[in-house]
Design a protein around this motif. Structure first.
Motif, PDB file in Angstrom:
ATOM      1  N   PHE A   5      -0.146  38.490 -17.850  1.00 55.35           N
ATOM      2  CA  PHE A   5      -1.580  38.812 -17.939  1.00 55.35           C
ATOM      3  C   PHE A   5      -2.263  37.861 -18.915  1.00 55.35           C
ATOM      4  O   PHE A   5      -1.933  37.872 -20.115  1.00 55.35           O
ATOM      5  CB  PHE A   5      -1.765  40.253 -18.423  1.00 55.35           C
ATOM      6  CG  PHE A   5      -1.113  41.279 -17.529  1.00 55.35           C
ATOM      7  CD1 PHE A   5      -1.692  41.639 -16.324  1.00 55.35           C
ATOM      8  CD2 PHE A   5       0.100  41.863 -17.883  1.00 55.35           C
ATOM      9  CE1 PHE A   5      -1.094  42.579 -15.494  1.00 55.35           C
ATOM     10  CE2 PHE A   5       0.700  42.796 -17.065  1.00 55.35           C
ATOM     11  CZ  PHE A   5       0.112  43.156 -15.866  1.00 55.35           C
ATOM     12  N   HIS A   6      -3.185  37.069 -18.394  1.00 55.13           N
ATOM     13  CA  HIS A   6      -3.881  36.106 -19.262  1.00 55.13           C
ATOM     14  C   HIS A   6      -4.827  36.845 -20.205  1.00 55.13           C
ATOM     15  O   HIS A   6      -5.593  37.724 -19.771  1.00 55.13           O
ATOM     16  CB  HIS A   6      -4.662  35.089 -18.422  1.00 55.13           C
ATOM     17  CG  HIS A   6      -4.992  33.832 -19.172  1.00 55.13           C
ATOM     18  ND1 HIS A   6      -5.958  33.789 -20.158  1.00 55.13           N
ATOM     19  CD2 HIS A   6      -4.460  32.575 -19.106  1.00 55.13           C
ATOM     20  CE1 HIS A   6      -6.024  32.550 -20.651  1.00 55.13           C
ATOM     21  NE2 HIS A   6      -5.118  31.800 -20.038  1.00 55.13           N
ATOM     22  N   ARG A   8      -7.508  35.952 -21.561  1.00 52.75           N
ATOM     23  CA  ARG A   8      -8.934  35.759 -21.326  1.00 52.75           C
ATOM     24  C   ARG A   8      -9.460  36.722 -20.267  1.00 52.75           C
ATOM     25  O   ARG A   8     -10.668  36.910 -20.129  1.00 52.75           O
ATOM     26  CB  ARG A   8      -9.194  34.311 -20.885  1.00 52.75           C
ATOM     27  CG  ARG A   8     -10.040  33.550 -21.893  1.00 52.75           C
ATOM     28  CD  ARG A   8     -10.141  32.095 -21.579  1.00 52.75           C
ATOM     29  NE  ARG A   8     -10.658  31.839 -20.245  1.00 52.75           N
ATOM     30  CZ  ARG A   8     -10.612  30.653 -19.650  1.00 52.75           C
ATOM     31  NH1 ARG A   8     -10.065  29.629 -20.280  1.00 52.75           N
ATOM     32  NH2 ARG A   8     -11.090  30.470 -18.456  1.00 52.75           N
ATOM     33  N   ILE A   9      -8.543  37.312 -19.504  1.00 56.76           N
ATOM     34  CA  ILE A   9      -8.951  38.241 -18.451  1.00 56.76           C
ATOM     35  C   ILE A   9      -8.583  39.687 -18.818  1.00 56.76           C
ATOM     36  O   ILE A   9      -9.422  40.582 -18.765  1.00 56.76           O
ATOM     37  CB  ILE A   9      -8.292  37.859 -17.105  1.00 56.76           C
ATOM     38  CG1 ILE A   9      -8.789  36.489 -16.660  1.00 56.76           C
ATOM     39  CG2 ILE A   9      -8.581  38.919 -16.038  1.00 56.76           C
ATOM     40  CD1 ILE A   9      -8.034  35.897 -15.497  1.00 56.76           C
ATOM     41  N   TYR A  10      -7.335  39.877 -19.169  1.00 60.32           N
ATOM     42  CA  TYR A  10      -6.838  41.233 -19.436  1.00 60.32           C
ATOM     43  C   TYR A  10      -6.855  41.521 -20.941  1.00 60.32           C
ATOM     44  O   TYR A  10      -6.651  40.618 -21.748  1.00 60.32           O
ATOM     45  CB  TYR A  10      -5.403  41.373 -18.920  1.00 60.32           C
ATOM     46  CG  TYR A  10      -5.273  41.211 -17.428  1.00 60.32           C
ATOM     47  CD1 TYR A  10      -5.425  42.295 -16.574  1.00 60.32           C
ATOM     48  CD2 TYR A  10      -4.987  39.961 -16.869  1.00 60.32           C
ATOM     49  CE1 TYR A  10      -5.299  42.146 -15.198  1.00 60.32           C
ATOM     50  CE2 TYR A  10      -4.863  39.802 -15.498  1.00 60.32           C
ATOM     51  CZ  TYR A  10      -5.020  40.897 -14.668  1.00 60.32           C
ATOM     52  OH  TYR A  10      -4.904  40.749 -13.317  1.00 60.32           O
ATOM     53  N   TYR A  36      -0.609  34.356 -22.672  1.00 65.48           N
ATOM     54  CA  TYR A  36      -0.263  35.453 -21.763  1.00 65.48           C
ATOM     55  C   TYR A  36       0.421  36.614 -22.484  1.00 65.48           C
ATOM     56  O   TYR A  36       1.201  36.406 -23.430  1.00 65.48           O
ATOM     57  CB  TYR A  36       0.671  34.958 -20.663  1.00 65.48           C
ATOM     58  CG  TYR A  36       0.006  34.058 -19.649  1.00 65.48           C
ATOM     59  CD1 TYR A  36      -0.576  34.581 -18.499  1.00 65.48           C
ATOM     60  CD2 TYR A  36      -0.052  32.685 -19.849  1.00 65.48           C
ATOM     61  CE1 TYR A  36      -1.198  33.762 -17.574  1.00 65.48           C
ATOM     62  CE2 TYR A  36      -0.674  31.849 -18.932  1.00 65.48           C
ATOM     63  CZ  TYR A  36      -1.255  32.397 -17.785  1.00 65.48           C
ATOM     64  OH  TYR A  36      -1.874  31.581 -16.865  1.00 65.48           O
ATOM     65  N   ASP A  57       0.215  46.419 -12.072  1.00 64.95           N
ATOM     66  CA  ASP A  57      -0.743  45.303 -12.115  1.00 64.95           C
ATOM     67  C   ASP A  57      -2.169  45.817 -11.867  1.00 64.95           C
ATOM     68  O   ASP A  57      -3.113  45.501 -12.602  1.00 64.95           O
ATOM     69  CB  ASP A  57      -0.357  44.297 -11.022  1.00 64.95           C
ATOM     70  CG  ASP A  57      -0.829  42.889 -11.368  1.00 64.95           C
ATOM     71  OD1 ASP A  57      -1.682  42.753 -12.239  1.00 64.95           O
ATOM     72  OD2 ASP A  57      -0.320  41.937 -10.738  1.00 64.95           O
ATOM     73  N   ASN A  58      -2.325  46.622 -10.819  1.00 59.70           N
ATOM     74  CA  ASN A  58      -3.640  47.188 -10.489  1.00 59.70           C
ATOM     75  C   ASN A  58      -4.163  48.085 -11.611  1.00 59.70           C
ATOM     76  O   ASN A  58      -5.354  48.090 -11.925  1.00 59.70           O
ATOM     77  CB  ASN A  58      -3.546  48.014  -9.198  1.00 59.70           C
ATOM     78  CG  ASN A  58      -3.727  47.160  -7.962  1.00 59.70           C
ATOM     79  OD1 ASN A  58      -3.775  45.944  -8.048  1.00 59.70           O
ATOM     80  ND2 ASN A  58      -3.793  47.791  -6.802  1.00 59.70           N
ATOM     81  N   LEU A  61      -5.546  46.044 -14.408  1.00 61.25           N
ATOM     82  CA  LEU A  61      -6.849  45.484 -14.025  1.00 61.25           C
ATOM     83  C   LEU A  61      -7.933  46.564 -14.073  1.00 61.25           C
ATOM     84  O   LEU A  61      -9.040  46.331 -14.581  1.00 61.25           O
ATOM     85  CB  LEU A  61      -6.777  44.865 -12.622  1.00 61.25           C
ATOM     86  CG  LEU A  61      -8.070  44.230 -12.112  1.00 61.25           C
ATOM     87  CD1 LEU A  61      -8.543  43.097 -13.010  1.00 61.25           C
ATOM     88  CD2 LEU A  61      -7.885  43.701 -10.680  1.00 61.25           C
ATOM     89  N   THR A  64      -8.854  47.283 -17.588  1.00 60.11           N
ATOM     90  CA  THR A  64      -9.623  46.164 -18.156  1.00 60.11           C
ATOM     91  C   THR A  64     -11.086  46.249 -17.709  1.00 60.11           C
ATOM     92  O   THR A  64     -12.006  46.085 -18.513  1.00 60.11           O
ATOM     93  CB  THR A  64      -9.013  44.820 -17.715  1.00 60.11           C
ATOM     94  OG1 THR A  64      -7.665  44.754 -18.167  1.00 60.11           O
ATOM     95  CG2 THR A  64      -9.781  43.642 -18.279  1.00 60.11           C
ATOM     96  N   ILE A  65     -11.288  46.531 -16.426  1.00 60.17           N
ATOM     97  CA  ILE A  65     -12.652  46.628 -15.892  1.00 60.17           C
ATOM     98  C   ILE A  65     -13.376  47.825 -16.499  1.00 60.17           C
ATOM     99  O   ILE A  65     -14.548  47.733 -16.877  1.00 60.17           O
ATOM    100  CB  ILE A  65     -12.625  46.708 -14.346  1.00 60.17           C
ATOM    101  CG1 ILE A  65     -12.089  45.397 -13.765  1.00 60.17           C
ATOM    102  CG2 ILE A  65     -14.002  47.013 -13.788  1.00 60.17           C
ATOM    103  CD1 ILE A  65     -11.745  45.449 -12.296  1.00 60.17           C
ATOM    104  N   MET A  68     -14.464  46.966 -19.907  1.00 59.91           N
ATOM    105  CA  MET A  68     -15.571  46.017 -19.868  1.00 59.91           C
ATOM    106  C   MET A  68     -16.892  46.732 -19.558  1.00 59.91           C
ATOM    107  O   MET A  68     -17.942  46.370 -20.065  1.00 59.91           O
ATOM    108  CB  MET A  68     -15.299  44.968 -18.793  1.00 59.91           C
ATOM    109  CG  MET A  68     -16.110  43.704 -18.957  1.00 59.91           C
ATOM    110  SD  MET A  68     -15.830  42.588 -17.591  1.00 59.91           S
ATOM    111  CE  MET A  68     -16.788  43.335 -16.307  1.00 59.91           C
ATOM    112  N   ARG A  69     -16.812  47.773 -18.728  1.00 58.73           N
ATOM    113  CA  ARG A  69     -18.016  48.533 -18.366  1.00 58.73           C
ATOM    114  C   ARG A  69     -18.351  49.601 -19.397  1.00 58.73           C
ATOM    115  O   ARG A  69     -19.297  50.370 -19.208  1.00 58.73           O
ATOM    116  CB  ARG A  69     -17.809  49.201 -16.998  1.00 58.73           C
ATOM    117  CG  ARG A  69     -17.787  48.227 -15.846  1.00 58.73           C
ATOM    118  CD  ARG A  69     -17.467  48.940 -14.551  1.00 58.73           C
ATOM    119  NE  ARG A  69     -17.524  48.045 -13.404  1.00 58.73           N
ATOM    120  CZ  ARG A  69     -17.143  48.388 -12.186  1.00 58.73           C
ATOM    121  NH1 ARG A  69     -16.666  49.583 -11.944  1.00 58.73           N
ATOM    122  NH2 ARG A  69     -17.237  47.522 -11.198  1.00 58.73           N
TER     123      ARG A  69
END
Lengths: 72, 179
Positions: A5-6, A8-10, A36, A57-58, A61, A64-65, A68-69
């Motif tokens: 998991f990078h 910058r994303i996760y 990572y 994995d899902n 994600l 993370t979303i 972010m929200r």
């Protein structure tokens, strides 16, 4: 199965939440490799290991979303 | 119109899709699809695919969609591209109408706030009265006593018209009984 998991994303918190949520389903070993976060996912339940890793994995994600929200 | 078609192809080349081994890989440029759009799109596919995001370089993100059983990887790759556009339009509309929506909600909330209740009777401030009126009211208030009963209303009926005491004669009663 190893998932990467990078950063910058996760988020780190999302990965940890997923580890807690999958406590009875998979054994997850966390580590770091540069940018990572690595997660070694081994299914404990009878479901195929690839499916469990995919669901993990899902979940990461999704968390993370949500973060972010501002949902969690 | 060839010029337009050429333009579309050029734009599409910024969102490459590769399908291999039951997985579709999409690479998107962040100038075309910012993080909000990308995450919104990925979220919509969690039920049909295992979605993994990775960084290609400073500007591009790689999305790997491993199709769940019964889902075609090529189809899901195409649908992902469509959803990217949908999410981008949604974001644009949200940004364009954000101020108006904030105003509407603000006004609705303001109108829903209840009007301030009138003060309780005990809290009311007496209106200013002319001194002579205020003096009369004060005297009356001093003279009032809840034990006073000038009209005899509080006297029980038995005490007033009991058996021993004759009921007050009505006009006409005595006239009928008289021989």
């Amino acid at each position: 199965m190893q998932l990467r998991f990078h950063k910058r994303i996760y988020t780190d918190a999302a990965v940890k939440k997923a580890v807690d949520a999958f406590a009875g389903i998979a054994a997850v070993g966390l580590g770091e490799d540069g940018d990572y976060i690595t997660a070694e996912v081994e299914a404990v339940s009878p479901e195929p290991g690839e499916d469990v890793a995919g669901e993990f994995d899902n979940y990461v994600l999704g968390e993370t979303i949500s973060a972010m929200r501002g949902e969690s | 119109m060839p010029a337009k078609k050429g333009g579309t192809r050029a734009a599409a080349s910024n969102v490459a899709v590769e399908v291999a081994g039951g997985a579709a890989v999409v690479v998107v440029h962040k100038e075309l699809y910012p993080a909000d759009v990308l995450f919104g799109t990925a979220f919509a596919f969690l039920d049909r695919a295992f979605v993994h995001l990775d960084v290609v370089d400073a500007d591009r993100t790689r999305i790997e969609l491993t199709a769940r059983p019964g889902v075609d990887a090529a189809t899901i790759g195409g649908e992902f591209k469509n959803e990217l556009v949908t999410q981008a339009v949604r974001l644009k509309l949200a940004q364009d109408t954000g101020e108006v929506r904030t105003m509407i909600v603000g006004r609705a909330i303001a109108e829903a706030v209840p009007i301030e209740q009138p003060p309780a009777f005990s809290d009311r401030i007496e209106p200013e009265l002319p001194p002579e009126v205020a003096k009369i009211l004060a005297e009356e208030e001093d003279a009032l006593d809840f034990l006073d009963d000038p009209l005899g209303i509080a006297v029980p009926w038995e005490d007033k018209y009991g058996k021993d005491k004759p009921a007050p004669a009505k006009d006409g009663d005595g006239a009928e009984k008289a021989p």
